[in-house]
Design an enzyme around this catalytic site. Sequence first.
Site, PDB file in Angstrom:
ATOM      1  N   GLY A   1       0.811  -1.209   0.000  1.00  0.00           N
ATOM      2  CA  GLY A   1       0.000   0.000   0.000  1.00  0.00           C
ATOM      3  C   GLY A   1       0.842   1.254   0.000  1.00  0.00           C
ATOM      4  CD  GLU A   2       3.238   3.626  -3.571  1.00  0.00           C
ATOM      5  OE1 GLU A   2       3.928   4.666  -3.545  1.00  0.00           O
ATOM      6  OE2 GLU A   2       3.008   2.974  -4.598  1.00  0.00           O
ATOM      7  N   GLY A   3       0.242   5.693   0.620  1.00  0.00           N
ATOM      8  CA  GLY A   3      -0.682   6.738   1.033  1.00  0.00           C
ATOM      9  C   GLY A   3       0.032   8.055   1.187  1.00  0.00           C
ATOM     10  N   GLY A   4      -0.661   9.000   1.819  1.00  0.00           N
ATOM     11  CA  GLY A   4      -0.111  10.333   1.958  1.00  0.00           C
ATOM     12  C   GLY A   4       1.098  10.401   2.868  1.00  0.00           C
TER      13      GLY A   4
ATOM     14  N   GLY B   1       3.459   7.692   3.211  1.00  0.00           N
ATOM     15  CA  GLY B   1       4.564   6.838   2.807  1.00  0.00           C
ATOM     16  C   GLY B   1       4.079   5.490   2.313  1.00  0.00           C
ATOM     17  NE  ARG B   2       7.008   3.723  -2.573  1.00  0.00           N
ATOM     18  CZ  ARG B   2       7.712   3.341  -3.626  1.00  0.00           C
ATOM     19  NH1 ARG B   2       8.489   2.256  -3.551  1.00  0.00           N
ATOM     20  NH2 ARG B   2       7.658   4.017  -4.750  1.00  0.00           N
TER      21      ARG B   2
ATOM     22  CG  ASP C   1      -8.078  11.223   4.741  1.00  0.00           C
ATOM     23  OD1 ASP C   1      -9.071  11.534   4.047  1.00  0.00           O
ATOM     24  OD2 ASP C   1      -7.051  10.726   4.258  1.00  0.00           O
TER      25      ASP C   1
END
Length: 389
Positions: A78-81, A83-84, A198
């Site tokens: 997964g990746e998000g705001g 990092g990984r 969020d």
Amino acid sequence: MSCFLGPSTNNKSRENEGSSMAAPYEQQNLPRNDRRQITTWEAVGTNKESPKNIKAKSFKFRELATATNSFRQEFLIGEGGFGRVYKGKMEKTGQVVAVKQLDRNGLQGNREFLVEIFRLSLLHHPNLANLIGYCLDGDQRLLVHEFMPLGSLEDHLLDVVVGQQPLDWNSRIRIALGAAKGLEYLHEKANPPVIYRDFKSSNILLNVDFDAKLSDFGLAKLGSVGDTQNVSSRVVGTYGYCAPEYHKTGQLTVKSDVYSFGVVLLELITGKRVIDTTRPCHEQNLVTWAQPIFREPNRFPELADPLLQGEFPEKSLNQAVAIAAMCLQEEPIVRPLISDVVTALSFMSTETGSPSGLTGTALNPLSPKTVEDQGWLQCESPRDVYSLL
């Protein structure tokens, strides 16, 4: 993509995905029976943020590099705001974990990072993803969480592939209830309280029993809790899930999270992504498309996910739509508290007949009543339900 996931059907980074940040719960929004003095997380961490006072385990970077095979691409889940996220297996214990490698751009200092770890280590609830440990090694900042083998709600609801079994109605309501309980803990039981900021389907993770656990809460510095309203310097939520007042002004309250919950509940009802540019123009924004249907209760069945193939109780659908409509109201003051949502969903998930024995508050933030007094969950027809909105 959410963090701490199992194998996903879509690992690429999503456009419009903001950092999953949490913010303090303003004193004016504390429950009426709990006007206790609350402090900033920084104050909570003062003189306590040394590693010996943090309950989460401290890992060496080499331990996490070994667990993830040097953070190889095939371990990326997964990746998000922030990092990984990599799947890993701890060499000493054999425990499977999710390792979040935070983006090194704009890194916090050691003390600020440890304050946040101290804060996160205090948050414990069955519907929150557990923080196992952390790594502070040079410029490396990593978090170690429990691994969630079924991935996110998004994977099972919005990224369904051919041959994949869709979520049945009871599972959807159960997931909604678990997510609401996680929010309730953050808003009303954590000390200091926390606003998620969020909340979205990709941040709701599922264990092997399809129990919902919230992830990516509280990964940013928090502002002052003494202000009458928390005004963020920039809006960082995900487009489509953000409450209108937060998107327009940066003003953040617990009711902002309630709006986001309403969006996710609408996704659970419809099986549709909140923003989808592949749909016809008037359907691209899910909330905008649904609002006219909220006003015509005889059209409520149009909202049901076609993959359900009609396998749901009509009364339960009507009730779920009623809850979503209340959460998605334009004005924050008329949205319910998340504790009222928990009461309503708990009733829905356990109902076996007459609801007359239910106690607690109904979904009415302006004039709290018992469910029996207000009666909105007892309605049999869509029109009866909507008449109480």
